[in-house]
Design a protein around this motif. Structure first.
Motif, mmCIF file in Angstrom:
data_model
loop_
_atom_site.group_PDB
_atom_site.id
_atom_site.type_symbol
_atom_site.label_atom_id
_atom_site.label_comp_id
_atom_site.label_asym_id
_atom_site.label_seq_id
_atom_site.Cartn_x
_atom_site.Cartn_y
_atom_site.Cartn_z
ATOM 1 N N GLY B 47 0.802 -1.176 -0.032
ATOM 2 C CA GLY B 47 -0.071 0.141 -0.112
ATOM 3 C C GLY B 47 1.020 1.183 -0.073
ATOM 4 O O GLY B 47 0.535 2.276 -0.799
ATOM 5 N N MET B 48 1.905 1.035 0.774
ATOM 6 C CA MET B 48 2.887 2.259 0.635
ATOM 7 C C MET B 48 3.571 2.630 -0.366
ATOM 8 O O MET B 48 3.640 3.654 -1.197
ATOM 9 N N THR B 49 3.684 1.596 -1.227
ATOM 10 C CA THR B 49 4.218 1.866 -2.731
ATOM 11 C C THR B 49 3.332 2.461 -3.629
ATOM 12 O O THR B 49 3.760 3.359 -4.498
ATOM 13 N N PHE B 50 2.084 2.189 -3.451
ATOM 14 C CA PHE B 50 1.023 2.534 -4.281
ATOM 15 C C PHE B 50 1.116 4.316 -3.981
ATOM 16 O O PHE B 50 0.960 4.962 -4.693
ATOM 17 N N GLY B 51 1.361 4.448 -2.654
ATOM 18 C CA GLY B 51 1.306 5.724 -2.240
ATOM 19 C C GLY B 51 2.423 6.566 -2.853
ATOM 20 O O GLY B 51 2.224 7.678 -3.295
ATOM 21 N N VAL B 52 3.318 5.904 -2.788
ATOM 22 C CA VAL B 52 4.916 6.650 -3.357
ATOM 23 C C VAL B 52 4.475 6.871 -4.741
ATOM 24 O O VAL B 52 4.793 7.942 -5.358
ATOM 25 N N PHE B 53 3.873 5.942 -5.724
ATOM 26 C CA PHE B 53 3.538 5.980 -7.197
ATOM 27 C C PHE B 53 2.682 7.506 -7.086
ATOM 28 O O PHE B 53 2.899 8.091 -8.059
ATOM 29 N N TYR B 71 -3.871 5.728 -12.034
ATOM 30 C CA TYR B 71 -3.954 6.498 -10.851
ATOM 31 C C TYR B 71 -5.121 6.437 -9.881
ATOM 32 O O TYR B 71 -5.364 6.139 -8.975
ATOM 33 N N ASN B 72 -6.298 6.184 -10.570
ATOM 34 C CA ASN B 72 -7.452 6.062 -9.974
ATOM 35 C C ASN B 72 -7.674 4.654 -9.179
ATOM 36 O O ASN B 72 -8.011 4.718 -8.317
ATOM 37 N N ALA B 73 -7.065 3.532 -9.902
ATOM 38 C CA ALA B 73 -6.935 2.216 -9.346
ATOM 39 C C ALA B 73 -6.109 2.365 -8.227
ATOM 40 O O ALA B 73 -6.250 1.762 -7.146
ATOM 41 N N LEU B 74 -4.982 3.228 -8.292
ATOM 42 C CA LEU B 74 -3.935 3.137 -7.378
ATOM 43 C C LEU B 74 -4.571 3.753 -5.887
ATOM 44 O O LEU B 74 -4.262 3.251 -4.678
ATOM 45 N N PHE B 75 -5.076 4.768 -6.247
ATOM 46 C CA PHE B 75 -5.741 5.566 -4.836
ATOM 47 C C PHE B 75 -6.783 4.673 -4.299
ATOM 48 O O PHE B 75 -7.014 4.429 -3.036
ATOM 49 N N THR B 76 -7.414 3.946 -5.374
ATOM 50 C CA THR B 76 -8.769 2.946 -4.753
ATOM 51 C C THR B 76 -7.947 1.802 -3.969
ATOM 52 O O THR B 76 -8.474 1.471 -2.725
ATOM 53 N N LEU B 77 -6.896 1.158 -4.601
ATOM 54 C CA LEU B 77 -6.216 0.199 -4.034
ATOM 55 C C LEU B 77 -5.522 0.324 -2.684
ATOM 56 O O LEU B 77 -5.443 -0.274 -1.730
ATOM 57 N N HIS B 78 -4.735 1.543 -2.661
ATOM 58 C CA HIS B 78 -4.097 1.972 -1.493
ATOM 59 C C HIS B 78 -4.955 2.324 -0.157
ATOM 60 O O HIS B 78 -4.756 1.851 0.383
#
Lengths: 311, 540, 100, 214
Positions: B47-53, B71-78
């Motif tokens: 989850g932290m890696t997603f946040g970094v991206f 990006y939208n998938a990242l903040f959802t999965l984060h």
């Protein structure tokens, strides 16, 4: 913050300052006490620790004082908020229509725009309507925000008190281009507004659904901007959510129909089909995301004319 | 307070049995705690890696390293991973499982097999929701709140993600049920309710929220699935449903869930501060009552997430008032923790540093919450980066820091090993600085009007985003250093005494790591919890 | 083992067949009454049935069939708390819908 | 709840606590589970309440289309099954194993009968084109669509619970036959009973909400 661009801004900022003053004072106090105690009673100093189990009066004091302060915050926040729910009677009513991913504004005289024009000092009531999913109407400079809920008509209002252009943003996640669902409020002087409002430089299009004459590319362009096509299709060749319209007409496109790849020529018929049944034929390389638009045959013809007109 | 108390028992530690099966089929609460810890730290790092991206994408304006869909998938999965796979189970699944039975003098939880089932449900929920990455038309892009009708319309694999969260919710219910029964049935002789340490108390309050609130999430997500599959219409405005009802149901769970996340954290802090101040906790009863108070009032404030949604005015005022009430028990706790330092003998070890940072950061988190409770300001800052900043102050500065504090505090007990104290402090400083640079900037950005869940930003927000991204680098450096330090500690051969810190709760009376059965003979309690002075309780 | 636990750990006394059959008869009669009231086509009476008879039926099942009547006070409090949570949840949600 | 109960037996020395027998603990756990189920349905009751207050007339009209007779028959079936369930527990406690098995089998049969009834009721509705998302339903006012959406959602979820109950009871029947449930170790059966009565309680509320709303 602290711009004061609308009559509501000051009320929000006043509550903000009140709470900020109290909370910062509290935070500084508690941090200071904490650091002081850590240093004063540090291990190396040799003082003997004592078991102090509690102090009823202290507990009551630090329950009671915050309670009172919190209630003042609640009350102040509430009274200033009420201003936002009481729309002045003489407010001009503008219908705001949100769709993925564009705003459109309809004025009492039927004029439609994709950016909001208002007169300085004149209250404006916004009736918010969504055609698809949730959106959020937000003008940071005015401190005004309201969700746009499909099937339910929310409202908000403001009275602009500063000339200039201010951002409108969508605040509820509404899909791929959520962050590009932007627009502007143009606050102009009363006399300029009247000139714009009653002028005919930008004729409202959709109220004019008369008999079909020759397709009109200029009208097509206005539909392009007003109905939100512009959010996903470029006219300069750049790739957005959907394919660009530049050089589209007459070109060869590869589409996916029922999972099969078909190459066809983009003619009037194909474009009309794509508008009426977006998911039927999706251009290869793009996601099937296009919403169905409520366009008449004439609107579609004009749009096609506009696409033809593009280089 | 001798820090060199010898091992009180010669029994083999609970690590004695080897082999994968001995872990995957274990019903030992300590091993299940370790299983949770391993899986949750993994999810946290992902989850932290997603946040970094995400921060990297925001470093510049316009599209750079990823497309909006990504990006939208990242903040959802984060969100989904950090909330449902890290902070909600968080302290209660890891440290609750490991220490609750020991701290109340029991040999295990009431339903050990159910406990294991709960871990399996958690893992399968995680697997199902992450499988949305590879199945259907990609991972969900709705944000972790799955707001309808977008979550019904989007073609991404919301169904899978939601089903995963449903399973995780079920796991959470079972853990809560297990803990309540454990505390009612298995407290050792003499351990009456008012002698129970504060971490179990916090878990008790949490467990009730888990049990009574999570089913609402279950039914809500079930309905989202049914809507997507069969078009039931309950949430779908095109059939007649009301999207605001979804928000009510969702927040009826998800706001109390915030207290599921923070209560055990507060409990852990209430353990750590007395231990390192070497004196009893100030206001034991007040802290107990405020835990229960938070659980109760916290369940009544959900609709403050919906002030701009078009709710009725009555509901808006009622929920605003209730929101301010819930701030009081939290304030009481902060005062009591600080008062516990008074006339103590304060030792600034790494767990204590994390704990004091918790008080500071959680205070900021709580105080920024007051802004949102006030109706006038809420209109302005709702759905902006202010909320994101506030939420991270509470959930990361609060629960996250408490989790790390607890991890450093109980590490020697859990593993019988020790990390490097000096590295731990360096890591702490980096995390603390990076954290504030990152999230305080978020607060400022929010006040300027930067909406959340934006792939791109307007030029006037650019400076803030640069600062925040730099903060994220510092914080991540600290977090990685911390994890490396903790992992390296596992390989440092040292013998850890039963009571390295001089704690007085029961877990410090058993050897490090504890024996399989926890206690040879169940202890008998004759005095209140946290009796440090004048008589220091030595291991029996 | 906890000494208090041992005192509580015995199952409560056995309630005979007859009690349960009486409860069942009461439930059937109440159902008949409920349906009867709704068939009068008078909305007020039907609502009365909904508001009073249904909870009565549910309580009969909970207290007798589910044995709550014979359980410890702690369990009764918990049940009350759970039901209170449900009622508060419904009530607060209605504070939105009733005043829209 | 999986924890077995041997209420009168003391904990054998040295045994891992995972095997402990705690009658009251097992029952407490089950009760808490019952609370969660209650709240799970509570979410749906909220949805029902909201939409009924918004579309009173449509709900009234749509409710008239449900088969009241079937609804009442199903109510009686469930009430009776609750009785046989509780009698089964009393019987085993009086050491009447065969009687207990008989009552439990009755409960299962009644549960199955409920499901069969429900099946025909749904079938008739679907046959008439009334099911979520159907064209027929979409042509009707929003309140009626919601009523039937809730009807299928709530009775469906309830039916699922009945099915689970019947399956669990069949396991209990085997346990009874193999003496794994005895007069002094009947917590599994009692917890099954708690679950079954909960299913009954929920139906008690569903009857007036759907069948008697006309």
């Amino acid at each position: 913050m602290f711009g004061g661009a609308s009559s509501f801004s000051g009320k929000v900022d006043a509550v903000f300052l009140y709470i900020a003053a109290l909370t910062i004072a509290f935070l500084v106090f508690i941090t200071f006490v904490m650091i002081y105690l850590v240093i004063r009673y540090r291990r190396g100093k040799g003082g003997k620790a004592q078991d102090i189990h509690g102090h009823l009066l202290l507990e009551l004091v630090w329950t009671g004082i915050p309670l009172v302060l919190f209630l003042t915050m609640f009350y102040y926040g509430w009274t200033n908020y009420r201003y936002l729910r009481e729309v002045p009677r003489d407010a001009m009513v503008v219908q705001v229509t949100a769709r993925q991913w564009a705003w459109s504004f309809t004025y009492p005289n039927g004029r439609q725009t994709s950016e909001l024009y208002v007169a300085l000092g004149r209250p404006v009531r916004l009736d918010l309507k969504s055609l698809d999913v949730l959106h959020g109407f937000y003008v940071p400079a005015f401190r005004v925000k309201a969700d746009v809920v499909p099937g339910k008509n929310n409202y908000t209002w403001f009275q602009a008190e500063q000339l200039g252009d201010f951002d409108i943003e969508c605040t509820v996640m509404c899909g791929v281009n959520h962050s590009y669902m932007l627009s502007k409020v143009h606050v102009i002087a009363e006399q300029d507004f009247s000139a714009w409002y009653f002028g005919d430089s930008d004729v409202p299009v959709l109220s004019q659904a008369g008999p079909a004459g020759a397709p009109d590319p200029a009208r097509g362009e206005r539909i392009f901007k007003l109905k939100g096509c512009v959010a996903c299709h470029s006219t300069d060749g750049s790739k957005l959510v959907g394919p660009t319209w530049k050089g589209l007409f007459g070109s060869q496109v590869t589409v996916l129909t029922d999972g099969k790849e078909v190459t066809l020529t983009a003619d009037d018929d194909y474009i009309a089909r794509s508008i009426h049944h977006p998911p039927k034929e999706v251009v290869k390389g793009f996601a099937p995301q296009m919403p169905k638009a409520d366009l008449s045959d004439r609107d579609v013809a004009d749009l096609v004319a506009y696409i033809k007109f593009l280089p | 307070m001798s820090t060199a108390a010898e091992s009180p028992t010669s029994e083999p530690s609970f690590y004695e049995r080897k082999g994968i099966a001995s872990w995957l089929l274990t019903t030992d609460h300590k091993r299940i705690g370790i299983l949770y810890l391993g899986s949750m730290m993994t999810f946290f790092l992902v989850g932290m890696t997603f946040g970094v991206f995400m921060r990297l994408e925001q470093l510049t304006m316009g599209p750079t390293i990823m497309k909006p869909t990504t990006y939208n998938a990242l903040f959802t999965l984060h969100g989904v991973m950090m909330i449902f796979l890290f902070v909600i189970p968080g302290l209660s699944a890891v440290f609750g499982n490991f220490f609750l039975p020991i701290m109340i003098g029991a040999k295990d939880v009431a339903f050990p097999r159910l406990n294991l089932l709960s871990w399996y449900l958690f893992m399968s929920g995680a697997a199902v929701s992450l499988s949305s990455l590879f199945t259907g038309s990609g991972p969900p892009d709705t944000g972790w709140s799955f707001y309808v009708p977008y979550s019904l319309r989007t073609r991404t694999n919301v169904t899978m993600a939601v089903f995963g969260v449903f399973l995780i919710g079920f796991s959470s219910i079972i853990t809560g049920l297990n803990f309540i029964t454990t505390m009612h049935r298995l407290r050792t002789k003499g351990m009456n309710w008012m002698r129970m340490p504060l971490f179990p108390w916090a878990l008790y309050a949490t467990a009730w929220v888990q049990v009574l609130a999570t089913p609402i999430l279950g039914i809500t997500l079930l309905l989202v699935m049914l809507e997507r599959l069969f078009h039931l219409g309950i949430f779908d405005p095109s059939i007649g449903g009301d999207p605001i009802l979804y928000q009510h149901l969702f927040w009826t769970y998800s706001h109390p869930a915030v207290y599921i996340m923070i209560l055990p954290a507060m409990g852990a802090i209430s353990e750590i501060i007395p231990t390192f101040a070497h004196r009893t906790i100030f206001g034991y009863k007040a802290i107990v009552l405020s835990s229960m108070g938070i659980a109760a009032i916290g369940s009544l404030v959900w609709a403050h997430h919906m002030f701009t949604s078009g709710m009725s005015e009555v509901a808006i005022v009622v929920f605003s008032l209730l929101t301010f009430l819930v701030a009081i028990p939290s304030a009481i706790k902060v005062f009591n923790w600080v008062a516990t330092l008074y006339k103590g003998s304060v030792e600034l070890r790494s767990p204590m540093l994390f704990a004091l940072a918790f008080i500071f950061l959680f205070s900021i988190g709580g105080l920024t919450g007051l802004f949102q409770g006030a109706l006038a300001i809420n209109v302005h800052i709702h759905d902006t980066y202010f909320i994101v900043g506030h939420f991270h102050y509470v959930m990361f500065g609060g629960t996250g820091f408490a989790f790390f504090a607890a991890l450093h505090y109980w590490y020697p007990k859990m593993f019988g090993r020790m990390y490097s104290e000096r590295t731990a402090i360096v890591a702490f400083v980096l995390i603390f600085i990076g954290f504030n640079l990152l999230y305080f900037t978020f607060l400022v950005l929010g006040l300027q009007g930067m909406p959340r869940r934006y792939y791109d930003h307007l030029p006037r927000f650019h400076t803030g985003h640069i600062w925040a991204t730099i903060g994220s680098w510092i914080m991540v450096a600290g977090l990685l250093l911390m994890v490396i330090n903790l992992v390296r500690g596992l390989f440092r051969k040292t013998t850890i005494p039963a009571n390295p810190w001089g704690g007085v709760t029961l877990e410090w009376t058993v050897s490090s790591p504890p024996p399989t059965e926890n206690f040879d003979v169940l202890p008998v309690i004759s005095e209140p919890a946290y009796t440090f002075n004048p008589v220091t309780k030595e291991p029996a | 083992m906890n000494p208090r636990m041992q005192t509580q750990t015995e199952p409560p006394h056995i309630v005979g067949y007859a009690t349960f059959i009486k409860v069942w008869i009461a439930l059937v009669v109440l159902t008949g009454l409920l349906v009867g009231l709704s068939l009068t086509h008078r909305p007020n009476l039907a609502l009365l049935g909904l508001l009073f008879i249904t909870p009565t039926k549910a309580s009969l099942v909970i207290f007798y069939f589910m044995h709550l009547k014979y359980e410890s006070a702690a369990l009764k409090y918990m049940a009350a708390a759970a039901i209170a949570a449900l009622i508060i949840f419904i009530g607060l949600t209605f504070s939105d819908y009733l005043f829209r | 709840m999986s924890a077995p109960a041997e209420p009168l037996a003391a904990e054998p020395a040295g045994e891992h606590v995972g095997e402990h027998r705690d009658y009251a603990g097992a029952k407490l756990g089950m009760w808490i589970f019952v609370f969660t189920e209650l709240i799970l349905f509570g979410g749906l009751f909220v949805a029902y309440g909201m939409y009924r207050s918004m579309h009173a007339h449509d709900f009234h009209k749509a409710s008239g289309e449900l088969n009241l007779t079937l609804g009442v028959i199903n109510t009686l079936i469930l009430l009776t099954s609750s009785l046989t369930m509780v009698l089964s527990i009393v019987a085993i406690r009086l050491q009447r194993k065969v009687q207990s098995m008989f009552f439990l089998a009755c409960t299962m049969l009644l549960g199955a009968a409920f499901l069969v009834n429900k099946f025909f009721e749904w079938k008739a509705k679907i046959h008439h084109g009334i099911y979520p998302g159907s064209e027929h339903l979409m042509a009707r006012p929003p309140g009626e669509r919601l009523f039937f959406g809730l009807y299928f959602g709530m009775t469906g979820l309830h039916g699922l619970h009945v099915t689970v109950g019947v399956v669990v009871m069949s396991v209990m029947l085997v346990f009874l036959a193999r003496d794994k449930i005895r007069h002094n170790d009947f917590i599994k059966l009692e917890n099954t009973g708690l679950y079954w009565h909960l299913v009954d309680v929920i139906w008690i509320f569903l009857l007036p909400l759907f069948y008697l709303a006309a």
